[in-house]
Design a protein around this motif. Structure first.
Motif, PDB file in Angstrom:
ATOM      1  N   GLN A  70     -18.032  18.751  -9.933  1.00 49.16           N
ATOM      2  CA  GLN A  70     -18.906  18.082 -10.891  1.00 49.16           C
ATOM      3  C   GLN A  70     -18.222  16.801 -11.345  1.00 49.16           C
ATOM      4  OE1 GLN A  70     -22.028  19.326 -11.558  1.00 49.16           O
ATOM      5  NE2 GLN A  70     -21.418  20.684  -9.904  1.00 49.16           N
ATOM      6  N   GLY A  71     -18.988  15.873 -11.806  1.00 44.10           N
ATOM      7  CA  GLY A  71     -18.395  14.655 -12.329  1.00 44.10           C
ATOM      8  C   GLY A  71     -19.025  13.411 -11.767  1.00 44.10           C
ATOM      9  N   ASP A  72     -18.472  12.310 -12.203  1.00 45.66           N
ATOM     10  CA  ASP A  72     -18.999  11.001 -11.857  1.00 45.66           C
ATOM     11  C   ASP A  72     -18.545  10.561 -10.475  1.00 45.66           C
ATOM     12  OD1 ASP A  72     -20.198  10.850 -14.365  1.00 45.66           O
ATOM     13  OD2 ASP A  72     -18.414   9.957 -15.268  1.00 45.66           O
ATOM     14  N   ASP A  73     -18.905   9.340 -10.154  1.00 48.02           N
ATOM     15  CA  ASP A  73     -18.456   8.718  -8.916  1.00 48.02           C
ATOM     16  C   ASP A  73     -16.928   8.643  -8.908  1.00 48.02           C
ATOM     17  OD1 ASP A  73     -21.128   8.347  -8.307  1.00 48.02           O
ATOM     18  OD2 ASP A  73     -21.172   6.321  -9.104  1.00 48.02           O
ATOM     19  N   ILE A  74     -16.382   8.234  -7.764  1.00 44.98           N
ATOM     20  CA  ILE A  74     -14.928   8.280  -7.572  1.00 44.98           C
ATOM     21  C   ILE A  74     -14.391   6.867  -7.369  1.00 44.98           C
ATOM     22  CG2 ILE A  74     -13.087   9.192  -6.125  1.00 44.98           C
ATOM     23  CD1 ILE A  74     -15.166  11.379  -5.296  1.00 44.98           C
ATOM     24  N   ASP A  75     -13.260   6.562  -8.024  1.00 46.13           N
ATOM     25  CA  ASP A  75     -12.574   5.284  -7.852  1.00 46.13           C
ATOM     26  C   ASP A  75     -11.229   5.510  -7.177  1.00 46.13           C
ATOM     27  OD1 ASP A  75     -14.140   3.117  -9.271  1.00 46.13           O
ATOM     28  OD2 ASP A  75     -14.052   4.651 -10.819  1.00 46.13           O
ATOM     29  N   TYR A  76     -10.882   4.616  -6.259  1.00 49.51           N
ATOM     30  CA  TYR A  76      -9.597   4.632  -5.578  1.00 49.51           C
ATOM     31  C   TYR A  76      -8.926   3.284  -5.806  1.00 49.51           C
ATOM     32  CZ  TYR A  76     -11.854   8.369  -2.894  1.00 49.51           C
ATOM     33  OH  TYR A  76     -12.514   9.495  -2.526  1.00 49.51           O
ATOM     34  N   PHE A  77      -7.607   3.294  -5.935  1.00 51.20           N
ATOM     35  CA  PHE A  77      -6.835   2.068  -6.085  1.00 51.20           C
ATOM     36  C   PHE A  77      -5.604   2.178  -5.198  1.00 51.20           C
ATOM     37  CE2 PHE A  77      -3.510  -0.470  -8.132  1.00 51.20           C
ATOM     38  CZ  PHE A  77      -4.155  -1.702  -8.188  1.00 51.20           C
ATOM     39  N   TYR A  78      -5.237   1.092  -4.541  1.00 52.71           N
ATOM     40  CA  TYR A  78      -4.036   1.138  -3.707  1.00 52.71           C
ATOM     41  C   TYR A  78      -3.252  -0.169  -3.793  1.00 52.71           C
ATOM     42  CZ  TYR A  78      -6.449  -1.675  -0.175  1.00 52.71           C
ATOM     43  OH  TYR A  78      -7.107  -2.678   0.477  1.00 52.71           O
ATOM     44  N   VAL A  79      -1.968  -0.058  -3.495  1.00 60.58           N
ATOM     45  CA  VAL A  79      -1.065  -1.195  -3.389  1.00 60.58           C
ATOM     46  C   VAL A  79      -0.308  -1.000  -2.075  1.00 60.58           C
ATOM     47  CG1 VAL A  79       0.904  -2.381  -4.415  1.00 60.58           C
ATOM     48  CG2 VAL A  79      -0.831  -1.350  -5.888  1.00 60.58           C
ATOM     49  N   LEU A  80      -0.144  -2.089  -1.339  1.00 63.13           N
ATOM     50  CA  LEU A  80       0.450  -2.013  -0.008  1.00 63.13           C
ATOM     51  C   LEU A  80       1.377  -3.211   0.192  1.00 63.13           C
ATOM     52  CD1 LEU A  80       0.258  -1.089   3.109  1.00 63.13           C
ATOM     53  CD2 LEU A  80      -1.677  -2.619   3.204  1.00 63.13           C
ATOM     54  N   SER A  81       2.480  -2.976   0.860  1.00 66.06           N
ATOM     55  CA  SER A  81       3.349  -4.083   1.249  1.00 66.06           C
ATOM     56  C   SER A  81       3.701  -3.925   2.730  1.00 66.06           C
ATOM     57  CB  SER A  81       4.622  -4.116   0.398  1.00 66.06           C
ATOM     58  OG  SER A  81       5.374  -2.956   0.592  1.00 66.06           O
ATOM     59  N   GLN A  82       3.861  -5.053   3.388  1.00 66.76           N
ATOM     60  CA  GLN A  82       4.228  -5.059   4.794  1.00 66.76           C
ATOM     61  C   GLN A  82       5.375  -6.026   4.995  1.00 66.76           C
ATOM     62  OE1 GLN A  82       1.256  -6.633   7.481  1.00 66.76           O
ATOM     63  NE2 GLN A  82       2.033  -5.398   9.168  1.00 66.76           N
ATOM     64  N   LEU A  83       6.458  -5.514   5.555  1.00 67.74           N
ATOM     65  CA  LEU A  83       7.643  -6.342   5.812  1.00 67.74           C
ATOM     66  C   LEU A  83       7.887  -6.354   7.305  1.00 67.74           C
ATOM     67  CD1 LEU A  83      10.092  -7.924   4.775  1.00 67.74           C
ATOM     68  CD2 LEU A  83      11.301  -5.730   4.600  1.00 67.74           C
ATOM     69  N   ARG A  84       7.925  -7.534   7.882  1.00 66.98           N
ATOM     70  CA  ARG A  84       8.174  -7.691   9.326  1.00 66.98           C
ATOM     71  C   ARG A  84       9.519  -8.388   9.521  1.00 66.98           C
ATOM     72  NH1 ARG A  84       3.133  -9.081   8.261  1.00 66.98           N
ATOM     73  NH2 ARG A  84       3.535 -11.324   8.259  1.00 66.98           N
ATOM     74  N   PHE A  85      10.279  -7.873  10.468  1.00 65.88           N
ATOM     75  CA  PHE A  85      11.564  -8.525  10.769  1.00 65.88           C
ATOM     76  C   PHE A  85      11.838  -8.440  12.261  1.00 65.88           C
ATOM     77  CE2 PHE A  85      12.185  -4.305   9.102  1.00 65.88           C
ATOM     78  CZ  PHE A  85      13.001  -3.681  10.018  1.00 65.88           C
TER      79      PHE A  85
END
Length: 85
Positions: A70-85
Motif C-alpha cells: 500500500q502507499g503512494d508512488d515511488i521515488d528513486y535517487f542515485y549518485v554515480l561517479s566514473q573514473l577512467r585511467f
C-alpha cells in the motif's frame, strides 16, 4: 529527461524487480510509467559525476496485485561517479 511506460508481457507474469505477481492474471498488466531526470558533469577527461531522480507513477498492477504494498508512488535517487585511467 526520459519517460517510460511498463507493462507485463502476460497477465500471469511477475514484476521481477519488486516480486509482485498475480498468479490468476486478473490484475491489469500495466505496471506504471516513470519520469526520470538526470544531470551529468564531466569534471575532466577522466572523471564524470552523475546524479538522477526517477518517479514511478504506479499503474493498475503495481497498486492492485495481490501482494502489492500500500502507499503512494515511488521515488528513486542515485549518485554515480566514473573514473577512467
Amino acid at each position: 529527461m526520459a519517460i517510460a511506460f511498463f507493462w507485463l508481457a502476460e497477465g500471469k507474469d511477475s514484476w521481477t524487480t519488486s516480486g509482485l505477481r498475480d498468479k490468476t492474471g486478473n490484475t491489469d498488466s500495466f505496471v506504471g510509467h516513470q519520469l526520470e531526470l538526470m544531470a551529468r558533469w564531466d569534471v575532466n577527461s577522466s572523471l564524470n559525476l552523475e546524479s538522477g531522480w526517477a518517479h514511478l507513477f504506479k499503474g493498475e498492477f503495481a497498486r492492485n496485485a495481490p501482494n502489492a504494498p500500500q502507499g503512494d508512488d515511488i521515488d528513486y535517487f542515485y549518485v554515480l561517479s566514473q573514473l577512467r585511467f
